[in-house]
Design an enzyme around this catalytic site. Structure first.
Site, PDB file in Angstrom:
ATOM      1  CG  ASN A 296      -8.864  -1.454  11.791  1.00  0.00           C
ATOM      2  OD1 ASN A 296      -8.209  -1.826  11.354  1.00  0.00           O
ATOM      3  ND2 ASN A 296      -9.395  -0.354  11.004  1.00  0.00           N
TER       4      ASN A 296
ATOM      5  CG  HIS B   8      -5.521  -2.202   8.764  1.00  0.00           C
ATOM      6  ND1 HIS B   8      -6.031  -0.693   8.718  1.00  0.00           N
ATOM      7  CD2 HIS B   8      -4.470  -2.380   8.632  1.00  0.00           C
ATOM      8  CE1 HIS B   8      -4.491  -0.233   9.105  1.00  0.00           C
ATOM      9  NE2 HIS B   8      -3.776  -1.171   9.030  1.00  0.00           N
TER      10      HIS B   8
ATOM     11  CG  ASP C 109      -0.272  -0.293   2.433  1.00  0.00           C
ATOM     12  OD1 ASP C 109       0.904  -0.275   2.801  1.00  0.00           O
ATOM     13  OD2 ASP C 109      -0.974  -0.806   3.242  1.00  0.00           O
TER      14      ASP C 109
ATOM     15  CD  GLU D  59      -8.671   0.936   7.302  1.00  0.00           C
ATOM     16  OE1 GLU D  59      -8.395   0.178   8.244  1.00  0.00           O
ATOM     17  OE2 GLU D  59      -7.982   2.085   7.536  1.00  0.00           O
TER      18      GLU D  59
HETATM   19  C1  GLP Z   1      -0.303   0.482   8.418  1.00  0.00           C
HETATM   20  C2  GLP Z   1       0.108  -0.339   7.088  1.00  0.00           C
HETATM   21  C3  GLP Z   1      -0.090  -1.789   7.230  1.00  0.00           C
HETATM   22  C4  GLP Z   1       0.354  -2.148   8.574  1.00  0.00           C
HETATM   23  C5  GLP Z   1      -0.354  -1.634   9.823  1.00  0.00           C
HETATM   24  C6  GLP Z   1       0.168  -2.231  11.040  1.00  0.00           C
HETATM   25  O1  GLP Z   1      -1.317   1.321   8.529  1.00  0.00           O
HETATM   26  N1  GLP Z   1      -0.999   0.126   6.222  1.00  0.00           N
HETATM   27  O2  GLP Z   1       0.442  -2.424   6.268  1.00  0.00           O
HETATM   28  O3  GLP Z   1       0.548  -3.667   9.015  1.00  0.00           O
HETATM   29  O4  GLP Z   1      -0.925  -0.447   9.567  1.00  0.00           O
HETATM   30  O5  GLP Z   1       1.200  -1.145  11.430  1.00  0.00           O
HETATM   31  P1  GLP Z   1       2.251  -1.278  12.662  1.00  0.00           P
HETATM   32  O6  GLP Z   1       3.159  -2.257  12.268  1.00  0.00           O
HETATM   33  O7  GLP Z   1       2.991   0.214  12.487  1.00  0.00           O
HETATM   34  O8  GLP Z   1       1.486  -1.314  13.808  1.00  0.00           O
END
Ligand code: GLP
Length: 243
Positions: free
Chosen positions: A138, A140, A67, A145
């Site tokens: 959440n 995702h 992403d 989402e």
């Molecule tokens: C982000 C990314 C995801 C990631 C998630 C968790 O916003 N889009 O690919 O896995 O949220 O992030 P973090 O590892 O900083 O908790």
């Protein structure tokens, strides 16, 4: 699903890196699906270390990132382009032309054309061999989402308020967090040969519990991973506390 619970973030990172390294040794032209966020930073650091010690060769590897924010230029310090070069690509021998990150500001494409091209390229390379995933608070995955239905293809998404809040730690204020992103859809993720899901810390415990409860719902996107035949989950004790 194969669940491994380790002591802490460092152990999670080492174990994840050694799994990726093992796959890369088996298949030199590995197609890697990559994630951003705090979670895989340690894994990338370990991969860079192994590369510097001469144990890994990325010259034939192709990568597809999950992403990228929309409304943030690729050069922005908090873009996922910047993140990936900083944590991995600047330090290994990957060919620049083999790096793929969703983006439509580069070639003046429309979002839908950029998404279509991205999916086509994934198909042309034969699909993703190993997809690395983090998980949102959440549930995702990528930026898919929670919703009543989820697109299969790469698409433009409005970020959930929990995601904007969680990611505000990377920006000076919550107002600066982009509201939109491009994300790979569930199609390429679920077609990956192997999925490696990583999570660390108590803030992910609830999402993991909901994701592996035995129920599948697009309201918890990671729960769909229960339908994939080859998922490895590596989490630390705090993240696993409700499993
Ligand atoms: C982000 C990314 C995801 C990631 C998630 C968790 O916003 N889009 O690919 O896995 O949220 O992030 P973090 O590892 O900083 O908790």
């Amino acid at each position: 699903m194969k669940l491994t619970v380790v002591q802490d973030y460092d152990q999670m990172s080492k174990k994840a890196a050694s799994l990726v390294a093992g796959k890369l040794k088996e298949k030199k032209d590995l197609v890697l699906g990559l994630a951003t966020g705090s979670t895989p930073e340690g894994m990338y650091a370990n991969l860079v270390k192994m590369y510097r010690e001469g144990h890994l060769d990325f010259s034939l590897v192709t990568t597809f990132n999950l992403d990228e924010y929309v409304d943030l230029c690729p050069q922005h310090p908090q873009s996922y382009h910047t993140y990936m070069y900083k944590h991995l690509f600047d330090h290994i021998n990957i060919k620049p032309e083999n790096i793929n990150i969703p983006c439509y500001t580069k070639n003046n494409l429309s979002a839908s054309d950029a998404c279509r091209d991205y999916d086509q390229k994934i198909v042309q390379t034969g699909g993703i061999d190993l997809q690395v995933l983090g998980i949102g608070v959440n549930g995702h995955i990528g930026f898919n989402e929670p919703a009543s239905s989820l697109p299969i293809s790469t698409h433009l998404v409005e970020l959930a308020s929990e995601t904007i809040e969680a990611n505000s730690r990377f920006f000076n204020s919550i107002e600066q967090v982009p509201r939109r992103a491009l994300t790979m859809g569930l199609g390429p993720i679920m077609h990956a040969g192997l999925i490696l899901l990583l999570a660390s810390g108590g803030s992910k415990a609830h999402a993991l519990k909901e994701s592996f409860s035995g129920l599948v719902t697009t309201e918890v996107p990671a729960s769909l991973l229960q339908l994939h035949p080859n998922v490895v989950v590596i989490v630390d004790r705090d993240a696993a506390s409700l499993l």
